[in-house]
Design a protein around this motif. Structure first.
Motif, PDB file in Angstrom:
ATOM      1  N   ASN A 108     -71.995  58.314  16.195  1.00  0.00           N
ATOM      2  CA  ASN A 108     -72.186  58.516  14.770  1.00  0.00           C
ATOM      3  C   ASN A 108     -73.650  58.864  14.507  1.00  0.00           C
ATOM      4  OD1 ASN A 108     -69.509  57.902  14.066  1.00  0.00           O
ATOM      5  ND2 ASN A 108     -69.957  55.695  14.024  1.00  0.00           N
ATOM      6  N   PRO A 109     -73.933  59.710  13.510  1.00  0.00           N
ATOM      7  CA  PRO A 109     -75.325  60.067  13.225  1.00  0.00           C
ATOM      8  C   PRO A 109     -76.150  58.833  12.840  1.00  0.00           C
ATOM      9  CG  PRO A 109     -73.809  61.540  12.086  1.00  0.00           C
ATOM     10  CD  PRO A 109     -72.983  60.410  12.627  1.00  0.00           C
ATOM     11  N   TYR A 110     -77.389  58.822  13.286  1.00  0.00           N
ATOM     12  CA  TYR A 110     -78.347  57.815  12.846  1.00  0.00           C
ATOM     13  C   TYR A 110     -79.066  58.370  11.623  1.00  0.00           C
ATOM     14  CZ  TYR A 110     -77.989  54.879  17.037  1.00  0.00           C
ATOM     15  OH  TYR A 110     -77.554  54.037  18.027  1.00  0.00           O
ATOM     16  N   ILE A 111     -79.147  57.562  10.580  1.00  0.00           N
ATOM     17  CA  ILE A 111     -79.817  57.989   9.345  1.00  0.00           C
ATOM     18  C   ILE A 111     -80.957  57.031   9.048  1.00  0.00           C
ATOM     19  CG2 ILE A 111     -79.566  58.391   6.875  1.00  0.00           C
ATOM     20  CD1 ILE A 111     -76.639  59.085   7.392  1.00  0.00           C
ATOM     21  N   PHE A 112     -82.128  57.603   8.750  1.00  0.00           N
ATOM     22  CA  PHE A 112     -83.297  56.802   8.408  1.00  0.00           C
ATOM     23  C   PHE A 112     -83.833  57.273   7.063  1.00  0.00           C
ATOM     24  CE2 PHE A 112     -82.935  56.721  12.979  1.00  0.00           C
ATOM     25  CZ  PHE A 112     -83.180  55.386  13.293  1.00  0.00           C
ATOM     26  N   HIS A 113     -83.970  56.335   6.130  1.00  0.00           N
ATOM     27  CA  HIS A 113     -84.514  56.631   4.811  1.00  0.00           C
ATOM     28  C   HIS A 113     -86.028  56.417   4.844  1.00  0.00           C
ATOM     29  CE1 HIS A 113     -80.395  56.775   3.516  1.00  0.00           C
ATOM     30  NE2 HIS A 113     -80.195  55.506   3.861  1.00  0.00           N
ATOM     31  N   VAL A 114     -86.757  57.387   4.293  1.00  0.00           N
ATOM     32  CA  VAL A 114     -88.217  57.388   4.399  1.00  0.00           C
ATOM     33  C   VAL A 114     -88.837  57.523   3.012  1.00  0.00           C
ATOM     34  CG1 VAL A 114     -90.236  58.563   5.379  1.00  0.00           C
ATOM     35  CG2 VAL A 114     -88.082  58.480   6.674  1.00  0.00           C
TER      36      VAL A 114
END
Length: 228
Positions: free
Chosen positions: A117-123
């Motif tokens: 599954n895609p890794y998502i990082f909020h910045v």
């Protein structure tokens, strides 16, 4: 003899600094509105999307997650999504006679690996550029741009995935690597765009910034002002 404690002097200094910042915020609100709209009108967000995160991160992710997961463009992809520019604001600098222009940003980084599954990082982070005045050959003040950079202490990164204890170590390493890329690569790529935008500002906005600097700086306001 009346003795004034060092704590009292410190508090007075903090109150004075806070008051000066409040006054600056009120005076500069219409300028920051114009600057924010000006950035958006200069395709600021689409320009951000052209910055390459994939190249600088590929070697780091290969080390953390294994070369088999990042071998080849089809197997590894990094995308910047959901870019937002918040209201630009101006603040005083305690050790600088000019002012700091701050540009708060938010975006997401999506990292795709095969069979995962895609890794998502909020910045979230701020870009900052120093503004000050210099005299030209005719002894008139002109707007000058100083150091431009990402403010390291404003970099905030949070994973958008459910993290198990086994994956926590991987995510922490990715967040650390991503933070370094944002601080060093992202700022370096964006600052030439920011400087070019400031250099070509609307003359009215430029003169408003010069007037603001004359009010809150240590300059001699009797000299004729002009836009650079």
């Amino acid at each position: 003899m009346l003795k004034v404690s060092s704590l009292f002097i410190l508090l007075c200094g903090l109150l004075a600094s806070s008051s000066a910042q409040e006054v600056l915020s009120r005076v500069s609100s219409h300028i920051t509105d114009a600057l924010t709209q000006g950035l958006l009108g200069m395709n600021f967000l689409p320009t951000l999307q052209t910055i390459d995160f994939q190249g600088p991160l590929k070697d780091i992710f290969s080390l953390v997650l294994g070369h088999q997961l990042t071998n080849g463009e089809a197997n590894f992809m990094v995308q910047m999504k959901d870019l937002r520019l918040f209201q630009v604001f101006i603040e005083t600098s305690p050790d600088f006679k000019g002012i700091d222009l701050r540009m708060p940003l938010a975006f997401s980084i999506q990292i795709k690996f095969p069979a995962l599954n895609p890794y998502i990082f909020h910045v979230r982070t701020d870009m900052k550029v120093q503004l000050y005045l210099e005299k030209d050959a005719d002894n008139r003040y002109q707007l000058t741009f100083g150091h431009c950079r990402i403010v390291p202490e404003t970099v905030w990164i949070q994973s958008g995935n459910f993290i198990t204890p086994m994956k926590n170590f991987i995510v922490e390493n990715i967040e650390r690597a991503l933070g370094n890329v944002i601080i060093h690569n992202f700022g370096a790529k964006m600052c030439p765009f920011i400087n070019s935008w400031l250099y070509n500002l609307n003359p009215q906005v430029t003169n408003q910034l010069i007037s603001l600097l004359l009010q809150h700086g240590t300059y001699q306001a009797t000299v004729e002002i002009s836009a650079k």
